[in-house]
Design an enzyme around this catalytic site. Sequence first.
Site, PDB file in Angstrom:
ATOM      1  N   HIS A  56      64.559  11.795 -32.579  1.00 13.00           N
ATOM      2  CA  HIS A  56      65.369  11.287 -33.703  1.00 13.00           C
ATOM      3  C   HIS A  56      66.348  12.314 -34.257  1.00 13.00           C
ATOM      4  CE1 HIS A  56      62.602   7.659 -34.863  1.00 13.00           C
ATOM      5  NE2 HIS A  56      62.627   7.879 -33.554  1.00 13.00           N
TER       6      HIS A  56
ATOM      7  N   ASP B 282      63.054   9.295 -26.416  1.00 14.64           N
ATOM      8  CA  ASP B 282      62.320   8.277 -27.174  1.00 14.64           C
ATOM      9  C   ASP B 282      63.123   6.978 -27.128  1.00 14.64           C
ATOM     10  OD1 ASP B 282      60.722   6.881 -28.947  1.00 14.64           O
ATOM     11  OD2 ASP B 282      61.420   7.951 -30.718  1.00 14.64           O
TER      12      ASP B 282
ATOM     13  N   ASP C 234      65.318   0.736 -26.946  1.00 16.22           N
ATOM     14  CA  ASP C 234      66.248   1.158 -27.984  1.00 16.22           C
ATOM     15  C   ASP C 234      66.018   2.605 -28.382  1.00 16.22           C
ATOM     16  OD1 ASP C 234      63.771   0.329 -29.198  1.00 16.22           O
ATOM     17  OD2 ASP C 234      64.753   0.396 -31.146  1.00 16.22           O
TER      18      ASP C 234
ATOM     19  N   GLU D 131      62.188  -1.367 -31.124  1.00 18.08           N
ATOM     20  CA  GLU D 131      61.001  -0.690 -31.654  1.00 18.08           C
ATOM     21  C   GLU D 131      61.359   0.219 -32.819  1.00 18.08           C
ATOM     22  OE1 GLU D 131      58.033   2.633 -31.984  1.00 18.08           O
ATOM     23  OE2 GLU D 131      60.183   2.693 -31.513  1.00 18.08           O
ATOM     24  N   GLU D 132      62.521   0.848 -32.740  1.00 16.91           N
ATOM     25  CA  GLU D 132      62.900   1.822 -33.766  1.00 16.91           C
ATOM     26  C   GLU D 132      63.167   1.188 -35.129  1.00 16.91           C
ATOM     27  OE1 GLU D 132      62.529   4.832 -33.460  1.00 16.91           O
ATOM     28  OE2 GLU D 132      62.762   5.420 -31.365  1.00 16.91           O
TER      29      GLU D 132
END
Length: 415
Positions: free
Chosen positions: A385, A146, A85, A180-181
């Site tokens: 991000h 990421d 994710d 995970e995020e």
Amino acid sequence: MNEISLDVLVNRFKDYISFNTQSDEASKTCPSTPGQMVLAKHIAQELEKIGLTEVSVDKNGYVMATLPANGVENVPTVGFISHMDTSMDMAGGPLNPRIVKAYDGGDIVLNEKENIILSPQDFPELKNYVGQDIMVADGLTLLGADDKAGICAIVSAMEYLLQNPQIKHGKVRIGFTPDEEVGRGADKFDVAAFGADFAYTIDGGALGGIEYENFNACNISIKINGCSVHTGYAKNKMINALTVAAEINQMLPAGERPEFTAGYEGFYHIHAIEGSVESAEMTMLIRDHDRANFEKRKALLTSIAAFLNAKYGENTVVVNMKDCYYNMREKIDPVMYVVDIAKEAMRSIGVTPVEEPIRGGTDGARLSFEGLPCPNIFTGGLNFHGKFEYLPLLSLQKAAMTVVGIIDGVSKRTK
């Protein structure tokens, strides 16, 4: 040992980032968004195609697979883990990635129309990559390094070893997780089914990073019960819940907030305050690398609540605390050789290990406390991000070769 081809890495990474896999904190499903399951099945098909065995995708979107041993026995089974994710902090697609060839050290115009510029004046570490090829997006979306760079590094390392059977190694397990995020990546990870003796999350940032310390974390909600009375007749009767919230803030150490701390320094962070005279709610974070200091921070908040309840009346301040994760250093210390193996793998390809504590959490921390020691290794990406995310391609190549080097190092260690 030959390097993994940059063309292979770039094409694979571009493939992965073409899938929009932003997770959704509000969703109650696992995975939290359908795009993650689409990518999971796509990766599983790829893993079977390149020759891995025991490839599986479970109902929650967790992908696992095996690189079988090829002549090395009685060594630990090592694992590598990344998440599929991407963050909700910026749009996840459609992506328009491009490669800045031989970066010259100046500004990189991500989007001329919107005047979005990636500049070394704002991000001085860009200067570390002068002369290298750098991948960026167009300033309107994340790039997705990421952690699709981590997946790319792991899969490319597996393919490289299958194509070079002269490199002998033991059994290797790989796993890719959803969500995970939004803090759920380890929720349904089956450590027993994974079957590794130890593992590495390939989910770090700049070249050389190796992390095996993180915050102890407690999330706190505080309910403040006030008493609203007409302001003209409020003397000795009104309890203003918002004023009590302000008192709580004033009683916390002023210099121990995120904006004043770095390195191993812990903090208190008031995340939100909502309410009125009658009732208010606060949410707060407590973070500290040291477990004893972490417990002292929680105890201070408990004592503040007790003081205010004595001042204003029982149950004026109601505190609920939830420990979220603990410092993986507790679990890594007894098996520090897993860190040494990774550092040696980096040095063998000309990368200097950079050891820094994580000022946050990691799936590796939770997995470490579930019996799977799990330090975190760099992917090469920076500015995660946000719209200024970028990926130096040489760093991605070094991440993939570090995975190969770790496997080689483990093959020399008796179980």
